[in-house]
Write a protein that holds these residues in place. Structure first.
Motif, PDB file in Angstrom:
ATOM      1  N   GLY A 522     -40.570  89.894 -30.796  1.00 26.23           N
ATOM      2  CA  GLY A 522     -39.792  90.993 -31.369  1.00 26.23           C
ATOM      3  C   GLY A 522     -38.579  91.290 -30.498  1.00 26.23           C
ATOM      4  N   TYR A 523     -38.811  91.280 -29.198  1.00 27.72           N
ATOM      5  CA  TYR A 523     -37.721  91.498 -28.228  1.00 27.72           C
ATOM      6  C   TYR A 523     -36.689  90.364 -28.343  1.00 27.72           C
ATOM      7  N   ASN A 524     -37.189  89.149 -28.526  1.00 27.74           N
ATOM      8  CA  ASN A 524     -36.280  87.997 -28.640  1.00 27.74           C
ATOM      9  C   ASN A 524     -35.439  88.094 -29.914  1.00 27.74           C
ATOM     10  N   TRP A 525     -36.089  88.504 -30.994  1.00 29.40           N
ATOM     11  CA  TRP A 525     -35.331  88.607 -32.257  1.00 29.40           C
ATOM     12  C   TRP A 525     -34.335  89.765 -32.210  1.00 29.40           C
ATOM     13  N   LEU A 526     -34.696  90.821 -31.495  1.00 26.09           N
ATOM     14  CA  LEU A 526     -33.745  91.921 -31.306  1.00 26.09           C
ATOM     15  C   LEU A 526     -32.493  91.394 -30.593  1.00 26.09           C
ATOM     16  N   ARG A 527     -32.719  90.628 -29.529  1.00 26.18           N
ATOM     17  CA  ARG A 527     -31.576  90.108 -28.761  1.00 26.18           C
ATOM     18  C   ARG A 527     -30.781  89.090 -29.578  1.00 26.18           C
ATOM     19  N   MET A 528     -31.494  88.259 -30.336  1.00 20.41           N
ATOM     20  CA  MET A 528     -30.767  87.257 -31.141  1.00 20.41           C
ATOM     21  C   MET A 528     -29.953  87.952 -32.234  1.00 20.41           C
ATOM     22  N   ALA A 529     -30.551  88.997 -32.842  1.00 20.83           N
ATOM     23  CA  ALA A 529     -29.823  89.704 -33.907  1.00 20.83           C
ATOM     24  C   ALA A 529     -28.581  90.384 -33.333  1.00 20.83           C
ATOM     25  N   LYS A 530     -28.733  90.975 -32.155  1.00 17.53           N
ATOM     26  CA  LYS A 530     -27.563  91.614 -31.511  1.00 17.53           C
ATOM     27  C   LYS A 530     -26.479  90.580 -31.245  1.00 17.53           C
ATOM     28  N   ALA A 531     -26.883  89.450 -30.649  1.00 16.33           N
ATOM     29  CA  ALA A 531     -25.887  88.420 -30.300  1.00 16.33           C
ATOM     30  C   ALA A 531     -25.242  87.854 -31.562  1.00 16.33           C
ATOM     31  N   ALA A 532     -26.057  87.622 -32.601  1.00 14.54           N
ATOM     32  CA  ALA A 532     -25.503  87.034 -33.831  1.00 14.54           C
ATOM     33  C   ALA A 532     -24.552  88.013 -34.502  1.00 14.54           C
ATOM     34  N   SER A 533     -24.876  89.326 -34.434  1.00  9.50           N
ATOM     35  CA  SER A 533     -24.011  90.288 -35.121  1.00  9.50           C
ATOM     36  C   SER A 533     -22.630  90.362 -34.461  1.00  9.50           C
ATOM     37  N   LEU A 534     -22.544  89.891 -33.209  1.00  5.02           N
ATOM     38  CA  LEU A 534     -21.235  89.856 -32.542  1.00  5.02           C
ATOM     39  C   LEU A 534     -20.429  88.614 -32.909  1.00  5.02           C
ATOM     40  N   SER A 535     -21.117  87.641 -33.489  1.00  2.00           N
ATOM     41  CA  SER A 535     -20.434  86.383 -33.806  1.00  2.00           C
ATOM     42  C   SER A 535     -19.469  86.604 -34.972  1.00  2.00           C
ATOM     43  N   THR A 536     -18.278  86.034 -34.856  1.00  2.00           N
ATOM     44  CA  THR A 536     -17.245  86.337 -35.858  1.00  2.00           C
ATOM     45  C   THR A 536     -16.833  85.141 -36.691  1.00  2.00           C
ATOM     46  N   ASN A 537     -17.276  83.951 -36.319  1.00  2.00           N
ATOM     47  CA  ASN A 537     -16.647  82.800 -36.980  1.00  2.00           C
ATOM     48  C   ASN A 537     -17.550  81.966 -37.888  1.00  2.00           C
ATOM     49  N   ASP A 538     -18.761  82.411 -38.171  1.00  2.00           N
ATOM     50  CA  ASP A 538     -19.593  81.620 -39.087  1.00  2.00           C
ATOM     51  C   ASP A 538     -20.535  82.564 -39.820  1.00  2.00           C
ATOM     52  N   ASP A 539     -20.119  83.013 -40.978  1.00  2.00           N
ATOM     53  CA  ASP A 539     -20.888  84.033 -41.691  1.00  2.00           C
ATOM     54  C   ASP A 539     -22.254  83.533 -42.144  1.00  2.00           C
ATOM     55  N   ALA A 540     -22.322  82.260 -42.564  1.00  2.00           N
ATOM     56  CA  ALA A 540     -23.595  81.722 -43.078  1.00  2.00           C
ATOM     57  C   ALA A 540     -24.635  81.699 -41.953  1.00  2.00           C
TER      58      ALA A 540
END
Ligand SMILES: Cc1cc2nc3c(=O)[nH]c(=O)nc-3n(C[C@H](O)[C@H](O)[C@H](O)COP(=O)(O)OP(=O)(O)OC[C@H]3O[C@@H](n4cnc5c(N)ncnc54)[C@H](O)[C@@H]3O)c2cc1C
Length: 582
Positions: A522-540
């Protein structure tokens, strides 16, 4: 046939964006290990592994190993691939340069291990045990032993084994009977039979170095009377050349459910010459020097198989047409139940990858960080994570192998598709290096209790600090906080029950271990979701990460509550049923 493409983007996302593995290059010993260097090496290893090792997976499984009058032959192509692999420097990747290694971070070597174990987990055992044997001799050996064995073990030119198990001594290591009698010249004569020894005999390397647990003639009974010895297949002369063949005979190899390309040998020591490693009667502590890192490696073996199952199931589901789904699609990936399976596989594999790599990162920090407080904290994480990584990644490998077969339907049951091999290959991962039941005992009896409960306290504090209410990914932060509360309550119950109700603790241990791992994910997915939400160049890609995080938060993380309730419902009455009444 199952195919393998290294998930470079996923790997680099975890290292760069989730774990900030670039911090390793700030450590005095890893100045060269910039993210750029590590990324380049990962791509280079992936190419070799995809092109040279992965094609051996199916043929090695079909052909298997053969025993002939004490000699063992490995499947076609293994010897050449092994030569190529060690000569390219991959076995010695994180071994110290003074013994032929590249001195790069342990974390990086775990990434390569994951890829190798996806490509062919049976093949991966030859370098895997070699590194384990190296680590034990490096930590415990005398200068002379190091000079004799490590330069060639460190590169992988010679391979290594770990010889513990005997027919009557599996989990119960204290009942090992192999004897080591002093020869009077500093060496010992070893006599006894070992079984299930991975890579115990083959001709892929010029020499095999056995790390053996045995008993001195006057030693106390049980685990307190074990000592460790280095026993080479060929004795090594003072100038480093190979001498006489030591009498260690391979009397047979096992015919197994899976990992057919790995030889599992019965070895008979018949007065074989060995040298003690470490002090007399400290064998159990010595063995754990090797075993702790070996358990992390087995976790990586599991992760590799999770990835193999997941990517093959996704590819198949995108391709296989079967009926019309409610959304109008015609491939099986359009059916909600198939999506449930694929998301379970993705959420598990990607979440487990963060857990496994983070454990590697903590090993590096625990060994190399200049600040003792950081080293201590990292060491605590390694202790806590070791049973989690070993058990969660390997149980998941077997479960996801089974899910892959389910996604393929009847075709999954047919050998040519290759996913049934994942089920067969991955089961052993749940059994060796301490069964997953034994990992759970390690977690509840040792890791929860060490330093007055400091290990889980660090874990809970960290997760709470990173899942605060104002976190941008509230959809997972809230259920994560609830899971942490539940897990902490159950941890306290186990800590309090440890002395008064040991059977209850033992009964609930495996459920607790899974609850702990799911909370970690759960902690890992929280961190991955945070990091992914910062990503700007690949919406899919971003959508894929956030959807999988949501799936984990809604469907998998809540399992923590039921598992913890199970643990606290463990009752001693369960132990009152006598064996005859079963
Ligand atoms: C393919 C293969 C490769 C292997 N490679 C090696 C190797 O290279 N070197 C080596 O030394 N060994 C090796 N092993 C041996 C392996 O590590 C053992 O099989 C494993 O430790 C379990 O021992 P066992 O099989 O005797 O099972 P047992 O110890 O008989 O266990 C049977 C069951 O009882 C449970 N159990 C036992 N004791 C306890 C306890 N105290 N508390 C709770 N539950 C318990 C176990 O969890 C398990 O479910 C290998 C085995 C295989 C099959």
């Amino acid at each position: 046939m199952a195919t393998y493409k290294a998930p470079i983007r996923e790997i680099q996302f975890v290292l760069n964006d989730v774990l900030d593995a670039g911090q390793l290059s700030a450590l005095p010993s890893y100045g060269d290990a910039t993210m750029e260097t590590m990324n380049g090496l990962i791509e280079e290893a992936a190419k070799l592994i995809e092109e040279q090792i992965a094609p051996l997976n199916a043929s090695g499984d079909t052909e298997g190993c053969r025993w002939n009058n004490g000699e063992v032959s490995v499947p076609k192509g293994f010897a050449e691939a092994y030569q190529q692999y060690w000569q390219a420097g991959w076995v010695g990747l994180s071994n110290p340069p003074e013994f032929g290694g590249a001195g790069l971070p342990y974390t990086l070597s775990k990434v390569v291990d994951e890829m190798l174990c996806s490509a062919d987990v049976a093949f991966a055992l030859y370098p895997g045990l070699t590194v384990g044997c190296f680590e034990a001799l490096h930590a415990l050996g005398t200068d002379e032993q190091k000079a004799t064995y490590l330069p060639k073990l460190g590169t992988g030119e010679w391979t290594g084994t770990m010889c513990i198990t005997e027919p009557h001594a599996g989990t119960d290591i204290g009942s090992v009977k192999t004897k080591a009698t002093p020869n009077g010249d500093g060496s010992y004569a070893l006599d006894g039979g070992k079984i299930f020894i991975t890579s115990g005999e083959h001709t892929m390397a010029d020499n095999i170095i056995h790390f053996v647990i045995a008993r001195l003639p006057d030693s106390p009974p049980g685990v307190k009377g074990l000592s460790t010895f280095v026993v080479p297949k060929f004795l090594v002369n003072a100038d480093g050349s190979l001498g006489a063949r030591n009498p260690v005979r391979c009397t047979s190899i096992e015919h197994k459910m899976g990992i057919h390309g790995s030889c599992t040998c019965a070895l008979q020591f018949e007065g074989a010459k060995g040298w003690m490693v470490g002090a007399p009667n400290t064998g159990i502590q010595n063995m754990f020097v090797m075993m702790n890192l070996a358990r992390i490696l087995v976790g990586l073996q599991g992760l590799g198989q999770c990835e193999l199952a997941t990517q093959n199931a996704i590819n198949y589901a995108k391709d296989r047409k079967q009926g019309k789904a409610f959304n109008g699609g015609e491939t099986i990936i359009d059916h909600p139940d198939v999506r449930r399976m694929l998301l379970t596989m993705k959420a598990t594999t990607e979440g487990a990858r963060v857990m496994a790599y983070e454990t590697g990162l903590y090993v590096d920090l625990a060994h190399h960080h200049p600040d003792p407080a950081v080293r201590e904290a990292a060491g605590d994480w390694v202790e806590l994570n070791t049973p989690l990584v070993k058990s969660f990644c390997t149980d998941s490998a077997f479960d996801l192998g089974s899910l892959a077969v389910q996604v393929y339907g009847g075709h999954g049951f047919i050998r040519e598709h290759g996913v049934e091999q994942i089920v067969r290959d991955s089961k052993i991962l749940c059994l060796y290096e301490g069964t997953n039941g034994i990992q759970a005992m390690d977690l509840v009896r040792r890791k929860l209790m060490m330093h007055n409960g400091r290990l889980p306290q660090r874990f809970f504090a960290k997760l709470r600090s990173e899942s605060t209410a104002d976190a941008p990914v509230g959809f997972i932060a809230k259920p994560l906080r609830e899971a942490v509360d539940e897990l902490e309550k159950t941890t306290q119950w186990l800590q309090e029950s440890f002395k008064t109700r040991p059977d209850d603790v033992g009964f609930g241990a495996v459920d607790f271990q899974r609850a702990f791992s799911l909370t970690y994910l759960g902690y890992n997915w929280l961190r991955m979701a945070k990091a992914a939400s910062l990503s700007t160049n690949d919406d899919a890609w971003k959508l894929s990460k956030l959807t999988t995080a949501q799936f984990f938060a809604q469907r998998m993380l809540p399992q923590v509550h039921a598992l913890c309730a199970n643990v606290r419902n463990s009752a001693t009455e369960l132990m009152t049923l006598d064996a005859a009444s079963f």
